[in-house]
Design an enzyme around this catalytic site. Structure first.
Site, PDB file in Angstrom:
ATOM      1  N   ARG A 255       1.000  11.881 -10.310  1.00 49.20           N
ATOM      2  CA  ARG A 255       1.505  10.514 -10.111  1.00 49.20           C
ATOM      3  C   ARG A 255       2.903  10.341 -10.707  1.00 49.20           C
ATOM      4  NH1 ARG A 255      -2.769   7.368  -8.244  1.00 49.20           N
ATOM      5  NH2 ARG A 255      -4.793   7.806  -9.150  1.00 49.20           N
TER       6      ARG A 255
ATOM      7  N   GLU B 234       0.847  -1.200   0.000  1.00 47.53           N
ATOM      8  CA  GLU B 234       0.000   0.000   0.000  1.00 47.53           C
ATOM      9  C   GLU B 234       0.881   1.248   0.000  1.00 47.53           C
ATOM     10  OE1 GLU B 234      -2.443   1.559  -0.682  1.00 47.53           O
ATOM     11  OE2 GLU B 234      -3.948   1.752   0.894  1.00 47.53           O
ATOM     12  N   ASP B 235       0.357   2.351  -0.514  1.00 47.15           N
ATOM     13  CA  ASP B 235       1.150   3.587  -0.576  1.00 47.15           C
ATOM     14  C   ASP B 235       1.256   4.294   0.774  1.00 47.15           C
ATOM     15  OD1 ASP B 235      -1.525   4.347  -0.574  1.00 47.15           O
ATOM     16  OD2 ASP B 235      -1.385   5.692  -2.297  1.00 47.15           O
TER      17      ASP B 235
ATOM     18  N   PHE C 230      -0.515  16.565   3.067  1.00 50.87           N
ATOM     19  CA  PHE C 230      -1.095  15.866   1.917  1.00 50.87           C
ATOM     20  C   PHE C 230      -0.010  15.733   0.860  1.00 50.87           C
ATOM     21  CE2 PHE C 230      -3.545  15.336  -1.975  1.00 50.87           C
ATOM     22  CZ  PHE C 230      -4.338  14.268  -1.581  1.00 50.87           C
ATOM     23  N   VAL C 231       0.328  14.483   0.523  1.00 54.91           N
ATOM     24  CA  VAL C 231       1.485  14.252  -0.345  1.00 54.91           C
ATOM     25  C   VAL C 231       1.061  13.659  -1.691  1.00 54.91           C
ATOM     26  CG1 VAL C 231       3.095  13.974   1.578  1.00 54.91           C
ATOM     27  CG2 VAL C 231       1.926  11.957   0.656  1.00 54.91           C
TER      28      VAL C 231
ATOM     29  N   LYS D 116       1.554   7.917   8.335  1.00 59.06           N
ATOM     30  CA  LYS D 116       1.213   9.133   9.104  1.00 59.06           C
ATOM     31  C   LYS D 116       0.625   8.670  10.428  1.00 59.06           C
ATOM     32  CE  LYS D 116      -0.411  11.655   5.003  1.00 59.06           C
ATOM     33  NZ  LYS D 116      -1.593  12.386   4.474  1.00 59.06           N
TER      34      LYS D 116
ATOM     35  N   ASP E  39      -2.865   6.134   6.913  1.00 53.16           N
ATOM     36  CA  ASP E  39      -3.197   7.425   7.527  1.00 53.16           C
ATOM     37  C   ASP E  39      -4.118   7.129   8.712  1.00 53.16           C
ATOM     38  OD1 ASP E  39      -3.638  10.129   7.850  1.00 53.16           O
ATOM     39  OD2 ASP E  39      -4.882  10.382   6.094  1.00 53.16           O
TER      40      ASP E  39
ATOM     41  N   ASP F  73      -1.484  10.357  -6.187  1.00 54.76           N
ATOM     42  CA  ASP F  73      -2.103  11.469  -6.923  1.00 54.76           C
ATOM     43  C   ASP F  73      -2.818  12.478  -6.036  1.00 54.76           C
ATOM     44  OD1 ASP F  73      -4.325   9.802  -6.164  1.00 54.76           O
ATOM     45  OD2 ASP F  73      -5.521  10.891  -7.629  1.00 54.76           O
TER      46      ASP F  73
HETATM   47  P1  5GP Z   1      -6.532   5.823   5.497  1.00 52.84           P
HETATM   48  O1  5GP Z   1      -7.678   4.928   5.170  1.00 52.84           O
HETATM   49  O2  5GP Z   1      -5.419   5.135   6.244  1.00 52.84           O
HETATM   50  O3  5GP Z   1      -6.985   7.087   6.178  1.00 52.84           O
HETATM   51  O4  5GP Z   1      -5.974   6.358   4.154  1.00 52.84           O
HETATM   52  C1  5GP Z   1      -5.241   5.574   3.334  1.00 52.84           C
HETATM   53  C2  5GP Z   1      -5.457   5.957   1.914  1.00 52.84           C
HETATM   54  O5  5GP Z   1      -5.729   7.339   1.766  1.00 52.84           O
HETATM   55  C3  5GP Z   1      -4.197   5.684   1.150  1.00 52.84           C
HETATM   56  O6  5GP Z   1      -4.333   4.483   0.465  1.00 52.84           O
HETATM   57  C4  5GP Z   1      -4.085   6.830   0.216  1.00 52.84           C
HETATM   58  O7  5GP Z   1      -4.603   6.433  -1.014  1.00 52.84           O
HETATM   59  C5  5GP Z   1      -4.944   7.908   0.786  1.00 52.84           C
HETATM   60  N1  5GP Z   1      -4.115   8.960   1.386  1.00 52.84           N
HETATM   61  C6  5GP Z   1      -3.793   9.135   2.687  1.00 52.84           C
HETATM   62  N2  5GP Z   1      -2.993  10.198   2.843  1.00 52.84           N
HETATM   63  C7  5GP Z   1      -2.815  10.703   1.603  1.00 52.84           C
HETATM   64  C8  5GP Z   1      -2.047  11.797   1.084  1.00 52.84           C
HETATM   65  O8  5GP Z   1      -1.346  12.539   1.790  1.00 52.84           O
HETATM   66  N3  5GP Z   1      -2.083  11.968  -0.267  1.00 52.84           N
HETATM   67  C9  5GP Z   1      -2.837  11.202  -1.096  1.00 52.84           C
HETATM   68  N4  5GP Z   1      -2.823  11.475  -2.387  1.00 52.84           N
HETATM   69  N5  5GP Z   1      -3.543  10.147  -0.646  1.00 52.84           N
HETATM   70  C10 5GP Z   1      -3.538   9.920   0.674  1.00 52.84           C
END
Ligand code: 5GP
Length: 177
Positions: free
Chosen positions: A165, A99-100, A152-153, A131, A103, A159
């Site tokens: 991307r 996974e990227d 926010f990255v 994060k 958060d 993207d």
């Molecule tokens: P979570 O469900 O843990 O809150 O969020 C995870 C998903 O949110 C990640 O798979 C990612 O796609 C997206 N995400 C979280 N932080 C960022 C960010 O800083 N930038 C972008 N583009 N996507 C994010």
């Protein structure tokens, strides 16, 4: 899009070095074994490809799962939808979910539960960016690239509304309004 600029956060060389480290750990852990790598589209596609090319001595297969939780906004909705599922069940396979970003943890929690329902022999997770301050649910992360602040990255496959991307580095979106 809101007025913004992109400020470099993690340079391409640092990404490459860290991905090599993670791949070395994964190679050692799965040496000589079969491993199904499950990349999470779209954000993890570059990380997944680089990780894969740095593995040694592991018999890999690759599949992808696509999910969405953000839409075009920059805040997670908390509702995860699977847009494309795996081609084959993961029953009795050794699986590495790639996974990227983690958060709040909601997306990973959902995906891990989705895969565990199919009774893999083992399930581990690799995440490029963490994060930790924003976590809402505890999730298991076995291989972690970088801990980053609450920004926010974009870039390296990640993207903002389908933009950025292509950047070879991770950049933070700085809003100017
Ligand atoms: P979570 O469900 O843990 O809150 O969020 C995870 C998903 O949110 C990640 O798979 C990612 O796609 C997206 N995400 C979280 N932080 C960022 C960010 O800083 N930038 C972008 N583009 N996507 C994010």
């Amino acid at each position: 899009m809101r007025p913004h600029r992109i400020e470099p956060l993690i340079e391409a060389e640092a990404l490459a070095a860290r991905v090599r480290d993670l791949a070395a750990q994964i190679s050692a852990d799965y040496q000589g074994r079969d491993l199904l790598i499950v990349g999470v589209l779209k954000g993890a596609f570059v990380f997944c490809a680089d990780l894969l090319r740095n593995l040694h001595g592991v018999h890999t297969q690759v599949d992808f799962i696509a999910c969405s939780s953000y839409g075009v906004a920059t805040e997670t909705s908390g509702v995860v939808r699977i847009l494309k599922d795996l081609n084959a069940p993961v029953t009795d396979r050794e699986v590495l979910l790639v996974e990227d970003i983690v958060d709040t943890g909601l997306t990973l929690q959902y995906l891990q539960a989705h895969l565990r329902q199919q009774n893999p022999r083992s399930l581990r997770t690799a995440v490029l960016l963490d994060k930790p301050y924003r976590r809402q649910v505890p999730v298991q992360v076995d291989y972690r690239g970088f801990e980053i602040p609450d920004l926010f990255v974009v870039g390296y496959g990640i993207d903002w509304a389908e933009h950025y991307r292509h950047l070879p580095y991770i950049g933070a979106v700085r809003f100017l309004d």
